[in-house]
Design an enzyme around this catalytic site. Structure first.
Site, short mmCIF file in Angstrom:
data_model
loop_
_atom_site.label_atom_id
_atom_site.label_comp_id
_atom_site.label_asym_id
_atom_site.label_seq_id
_atom_site.Cartn_x
_atom_site.Cartn_y
_atom_site.Cartn_z
CG ASP A 22 -4.08 0.43 -3.70
OD1 ASP A 22 -3.27 0.03 -4.55
OD2 ASP A 22 -5.30 0.17 -3.77
CB ILE A 62 -2.23 1.51 -7.21
CG1 ILE A 62 -3.47 1.57 -8.10
CG2 ILE A 62 -1.28 2.65 -7.55
CD1 ILE A 62 -3.22 1.29 -9.56
CG ASP A 63 0.08 0.15 -2.13
OD1 ASP A 63 0.53 1.27 -2.42
OD2 ASP A 63 -0.60 -0.06 -1.12
CG LEU A 64 0.14 -5.60 -5.00
CD1 LEU A 64 -0.85 -6.71 -5.33
CD2 LEU A 64 1.17 -6.09 -4.00
N GLY A 67 5.39 -1.39 -6.69
CA GLY A 67 6.52 -2.21 -6.26
C GLY A 67 7.22 -2.87 -7.43
#
Length: 428
Positions: free
Chosen positions: A160, A192-194, A197
């Site tokens: 991220d 960015i990870d979230l 997802g």
């Protein structure tokens, strides 16, 4: 339908919208697990596959760690609880042929598989899309990587923070150079990870809808870099269409004024005035005539004359406490609020009224194994509010391998002797 013909009310809670789906989760850390937690909250049976003795990386990303029954920190990090609710954990060593076969068998009866290994990393185990779709043509296989399955960066690992830097997000986050604290900053959570997802969840739901028509699954290629570029949103559009390269400007907005934090007598508050009507109501409540000043009457004018208006407003906002400003403006349809820390946010009356803090029991009452973290695990409720098929709470974020025997027995039909033999060889 009249009352006499209505079906009897059920005492059972409604099944989740995705309760008919089986999901095999080979992902770790945040982007993949955030996706599968969304699916799990909506009712899917999510089996999280972890490495024996180690598990998901985030089980060890602490402090803070969960306390044990005596209040002392364990070795189990709180981070894991953020994105693994409603899943069942099994431990399988996929480096062994027997472990690979177990995963193949689970995949053959699954609807969805999510993984975030490096591009091509699962092919050597025979667990790539081509191999598993040959066993189960209906399988929807979602790969989450830093840079995607194609392009010169495809083999690289992506995190991220790295993607926030490469995508330009850090270049527009933080105070401008020359100001106190100036310089590029990451966002306070791994956005960015979230976002990846969430996009992966949407892609999986779209692939499931497509499968209704085609009968076939498909491969989903999710890349953190792709997502980061997409969520630049208006900043990206400004560059693509007008050649404007935006910079950092702290908490202010490039196109809306006033839309930022302001000092108060006892701290700070946030004003998010998004149109001319709101600005006029603010001025009336505050006892100033700025809305009649041609420099400030329109948003375009306020943006042009930002450097004049904002110091005037800051001088004004310092004359009252934060709570007094909120009380003054809350019934005037002028967006205004406190700048809370996380503890204050969870204690907010609206957050409490919405039930956004939830608790789940990991172990049955009185069955907490020795050395395990306390069995009550708190997390933030799903924000998805469906009237007929709301998110369901079934499993707390699981202990490592907590459901291995149950899953192998239910899904693969293995008996206690077979499971113990696998355990003795280190396969599970």
């Amino acid at each position: 339908m009249n009352a006499s013909s209505a079906p009897p009310a059920s005492s059972q809670p409604p099944a989740g919208a995705l309760s008919h789906l089986r999901v095999l989760d080979l992902s770790r850390v945040l982007a993949g697990p955030w996706c599968t937690q969304n699916l799990a909250d909506l009712g899917a049976d999510v089996i999280k596959v972890e490495k024996p003795g180690e598990g998901d990386d985030t089980r060890h990303w602490g402090p803070p760690f969960f306390p044990d029954a005596s209040g002392q920190p364990t070795q189990e990090a709180c981070y894991f609880a953020a994105c693994n609710r409603n899943k069942r954990s099994i431990t399988v060593d996929m480096a062994t042929p027997e472990g690979q076969q177990l995963i193949r068998e689970l995949a053959s009866t699954s609807d969805v598989l999510v993984e975030n290994f490096k591009t091509g990393g699962l092919a050597r185990y025979g667990l790539d899309y081509a191999s598993l779709s040959a066993l189960n043509p209906r399988l929807i296989y979602c790969s989450v990587t830093g840079f995607g399955q194609t392009g010169p960066y495809a083999p690289r690992a992506g995190y991220d923070l790295l993607i926030q830097a490469m995508s330009g997000l850090m270049s527009i986050t933080g105070h401008a150079d020359g100001q106190p604290g100036g310089g590029p900053l990451r966002v306070g959570v791994a956005v960015i990870d979230l976002f990846t997802g969430l996009y992966a969840t949407s892609a999986i739901l779209a692939a499931l809808e497509a499968r209704h028509h085609t009968g076939r699954g498909q491969h989903i290629d999710m890349a953190l870099l792709d997502v980061a570029m997409a969520v630049l949103a208006n900043q990206g559009a400004g560059f693509l269409n007008a050649g404007n390269i935006p910079g950092r400007q702290g908490n202010t907005h490039p196109s809306v004024v006033p839309y930022q934090d302001f000092p108060t007598r006892d701290g700070h508050m946030l004003l998010a005035i998004g149109n001319d009507g709101q600005f006029a109501r603010f001025c009336e409540a505050a006892g100033v005539d700025w809305a009649r000043d041609e420099r400030f009457a329109s948003n375009a004018g306020r943006v042009t004359h930002r450097a004049v208006l904002i110091p005037m407003m800051a001088e004004l906002t310092r004359t009252r406490a934060t709570a007094d400003w909120i009380a003054l403006l809350q019934d005037k349809a002028v967006p205004c609020g406190p700048i809370n820390n996380v503890g204050q946010a969870f204690d907010d009356v609206q957050v409490r009224a919405r039930g956004l803090r939830i608790e789940q029991q990991r172990w049955p009452a009185g069955q907490l194994p020795p050395g395990q973290a306390v069995d009550t695990v708190a997390s933030t409720a799903s924000p998805l509010r469906l009237s007929d098929t709301p998110p369901t709470l079934r499993h707390a974020p699981p202990a490592l391998g907590q459901h291995t025997e149950d899953v192998l027995r239910e899904r693969l039909g293995l008996d206690a002797g077979q499971i113990e033999a696998l355990r003795s060889r280190g396969v599970v």
